[in-house]
Design a protein around this motif. Structure first.
Motif, PDB file in Angstrom:
ATOM      1  N   GLN A  13     -36.809  73.396  27.044  1.00 31.97           N
ATOM      2  CA  GLN A  13     -38.233  73.452  27.312  1.00 31.97           C
ATOM      3  C   GLN A  13     -38.959  74.131  26.163  1.00 31.97           C
ATOM      4  O   GLN A  13     -38.354  74.880  25.387  1.00 31.97           O
ATOM      5  CB  GLN A  13     -38.508  74.203  28.612  1.00 31.97           C
ATOM      6  CG  GLN A  13     -38.053  73.484  29.858  1.00 31.97           C
ATOM      7  CD  GLN A  13     -38.487  74.194  31.120  1.00 31.97           C
ATOM      8  OE1 GLN A  13     -38.588  75.420  31.152  1.00 31.97           O
ATOM      9  NE2 GLN A  13     -38.747  73.427  32.167  1.00 31.97           N
ATOM     10  N   ALA A  14     -40.236  73.855  26.057  1.00 35.30           N
ATOM     11  CA  ALA A  14     -41.049  74.498  25.028  1.00 35.30           C
ATOM     12  C   ALA A  14     -40.901  76.012  25.108  1.00 35.30           C
ATOM     13  O   ALA A  14     -40.911  76.593  26.197  1.00 35.30           O
ATOM     14  CB  ALA A  14     -42.506  74.096  25.181  1.00 35.30           C
ATOM     15  N   GLY A  15     -40.751  76.632  23.951  1.00 35.72           N
ATOM     16  CA  GLY A  15     -40.542  78.066  23.889  1.00 35.72           C
ATOM     17  C   GLY A  15     -39.087  78.474  23.850  1.00 35.72           C
ATOM     18  O   GLY A  15     -38.776  79.642  23.593  1.00 35.72           O
ATOM     19  N   LYS A  87     -41.217  73.742  19.967  1.00 36.58           N
ATOM     20  CA  LYS A  87     -42.390  73.015  20.428  1.00 36.58           C
ATOM     21  C   LYS A  87     -42.042  71.546  20.618  1.00 36.58           C
ATOM     22  O   LYS A  87     -41.112  71.046  19.983  1.00 36.58           O
ATOM     23  CB  LYS A  87     -43.527  73.139  19.403  1.00 36.58           C
ATOM     24  CG  LYS A  87     -43.922  74.563  19.075  1.00 36.58           C
ATOM     25  CD  LYS A  87     -44.972  74.592  17.975  1.00 36.58           C
ATOM     26  CE  LYS A  87     -45.362  76.013  17.624  1.00 36.58           C
ATOM     27  NZ  LYS A  87     -46.379  76.048  16.542  1.00 36.58           N
ATOM     28  N   PRO A  88     -42.777  70.829  21.457  1.00 43.33           N
ATOM     29  CA  PRO A  88     -42.502  69.409  21.635  1.00 43.33           C
ATOM     30  C   PRO A  88     -42.496  68.635  20.324  1.00 43.33           C
ATOM     31  O   PRO A  88     -41.715  67.689  20.176  1.00 43.33           O
ATOM     32  CB  PRO A  88     -43.632  68.949  22.558  1.00 43.33           C
ATOM     33  CG  PRO A  88     -43.946  70.158  23.366  1.00 43.33           C
ATOM     34  CD  PRO A  88     -43.806  71.305  22.402  1.00 43.33           C
ATOM     35  N   GLU A  89     -43.333  69.014  19.384  1.00 41.12           N
ATOM     36  CA  GLU A  89     -43.382  68.327  18.104  1.00 41.12           C
ATOM     37  C   GLU A  89     -42.151  68.562  17.241  1.00 41.12           C
ATOM     38  O   GLU A  89     -41.993  67.933  16.196  1.00 41.12           O
ATOM     39  CB  GLU A  89     -44.647  68.706  17.319  1.00 41.12           C
ATOM     40  CG  GLU A  89     -44.859  70.203  17.183  1.00 41.12           C
ATOM     41  CD  GLU A  89     -45.822  70.754  18.215  1.00 41.12           C
ATOM     42  OE1 GLU A  89     -46.695  71.566  17.841  1.00 41.12           O
ATOM     43  OE2 GLU A  89     -45.708  70.376  19.390  1.00 41.12           O
ATOM     44  N   THR A  91     -39.261  67.849  18.403  1.00 41.45           N
ATOM     45  CA  THR A  91     -38.328  66.843  18.879  1.00 41.45           C
ATOM     46  C   THR A  91     -38.011  65.839  17.777  1.00 41.45           C
ATOM     47  O   THR A  91     -38.905  65.234  17.197  1.00 41.45           O
ATOM     48  CB  THR A  91     -38.904  66.110  20.095  1.00 41.45           C
ATOM     49  OG1 THR A  91     -39.061  67.035  21.177  1.00 41.45           O
ATOM     50  CG2 THR A  91     -37.976  64.991  20.542  1.00 41.45           C
ATOM     51  N   THR A 122     -34.373  67.779  21.621  1.00 41.59           N
ATOM     52  CA  THR A 122     -35.474  67.320  22.458  1.00 41.59           C
ATOM     53  C   THR A 122     -36.128  68.519  23.122  1.00 41.59           C
ATOM     54  O   THR A 122     -35.460  69.289  23.820  1.00 41.59           O
ATOM     55  CB  THR A 122     -34.985  66.336  23.528  1.00 41.59           C
ATOM     56  OG1 THR A 122     -34.356  65.218  22.904  1.00 41.59           O
ATOM     57  CG2 THR A 122     -36.155  65.845  24.370  1.00 41.59           C
ATOM     58  N   VAL A 123     -37.429  68.663  22.911  1.00 44.49           N
ATOM     59  CA  VAL A 123     -38.180  69.783  23.467  1.00 44.49           C
ATOM     60  C   VAL A 123     -39.225  69.235  24.423  1.00 44.49           C
ATOM     61  O   VAL A 123     -40.104  68.471  24.024  1.00 44.49           O
ATOM     62  CB  VAL A 123     -38.856  70.614  22.363  1.00 44.49           C
ATOM     63  CG1 VAL A 123     -39.535  71.834  22.970  1.00 44.49           C
ATOM     64  CG2 VAL A 123     -37.844  71.030  21.311  1.00 44.49           C
ATOM     65  N   SER A 124     -39.141  69.619  25.672  1.00 44.61           N
ATOM     66  CA  SER A 124     -40.074  69.152  26.683  1.00 44.61           C
ATOM     67  C   SER A 124     -41.186  70.165  26.882  1.00 44.61           C
ATOM     68  O   SER A 124     -41.016  71.366  26.647  1.00 44.61           O
ATOM     69  CB  SER A 124     -39.350  68.900  28.007  1.00 44.61           C
ATOM     70  OG  SER A 124     -38.806  70.101  28.525  1.00 44.61           O
ATOM     71  N   SER A 125     -42.333  69.674  27.333  1.00 43.82           N
ATOM     72  CA  SER A 125     -43.470  70.542  27.592  1.00 43.82           C
ATOM     73  C   SER A 125     -43.581  70.899  29.060  1.00 43.82           C
ATOM     74  O   SER A 125     -44.246  71.855  29.434  1.00 43.82           O
ATOM     75  CB  SER A 125     -44.757  69.876  27.114  1.00 43.82           C
ATOM     76  OG  SER A 125     -44.954  68.633  27.767  1.00 43.82           O
TER      77      SER A 125
END
Length: 125
Positions: A13-15, A87-89, A91, A122-125
């Motif tokens: 997850q983000a963070g 961060k999601p970006e 990914t 992969t980073v999810s928000s």
């Protein structure tokens, strides 16, 4: 032939944080530069970070400064990328690269002859 194998990717997850590893084999890496690049779907491969195999010089793209840390462990021929505050970006598929960089630019993919197959982050928000 130089072989590079990345590991440590995953879904967070983000963070969150991840630590990527790049294990190198096949030849000595003294005088080599090691780089991390990433490629997101539909985008070109972009520079993330680089480190000299011999000394402690490190380089980062502005997007990851203060969040990512590249390091090396010479005895194990391994380079790491510690990623914090993801961060999601961020990914992308992350690739490890290596070369002597005789007159080359560390931030250019074309400067590196040897590449790993990549590890997905992969980073999810």
């Amino acid at each position: 032939q130089v072989q590079l194998v990345e590991s440590g990717g995953g879904m967070v997850q983000a963070g969150g944080s991840l630590r990527l590893s790049c294990a190198a084999s096949g030849r000595t890496f003294s005088s080599y530069f090691m780089g991390w690049f990433r490629q997101a779907p539909g985008k070109e491969r972009e520079f993330v970070a680089a480190i000299s195999w011999t000394n402690t010089n490190t380089f980062y793209t502005d997007a990851v400064k203060g969040r990512f840390t590249i390091s090396r462990e010479n005895a194990k021929n391994t380079v790491y990328l510690e990623m914090n505050g993801l961060k999601p970006e961020d990914t992308a598929v992350y690739y490890c690269a290596a070369d002597l960089l005789r007159g080359g630019i560390y931030s250019r993919p074309s400067s590196y002859r040897y590449w790993g197959r990549g590890t997905q982050v992969t980073v999810s928000s």
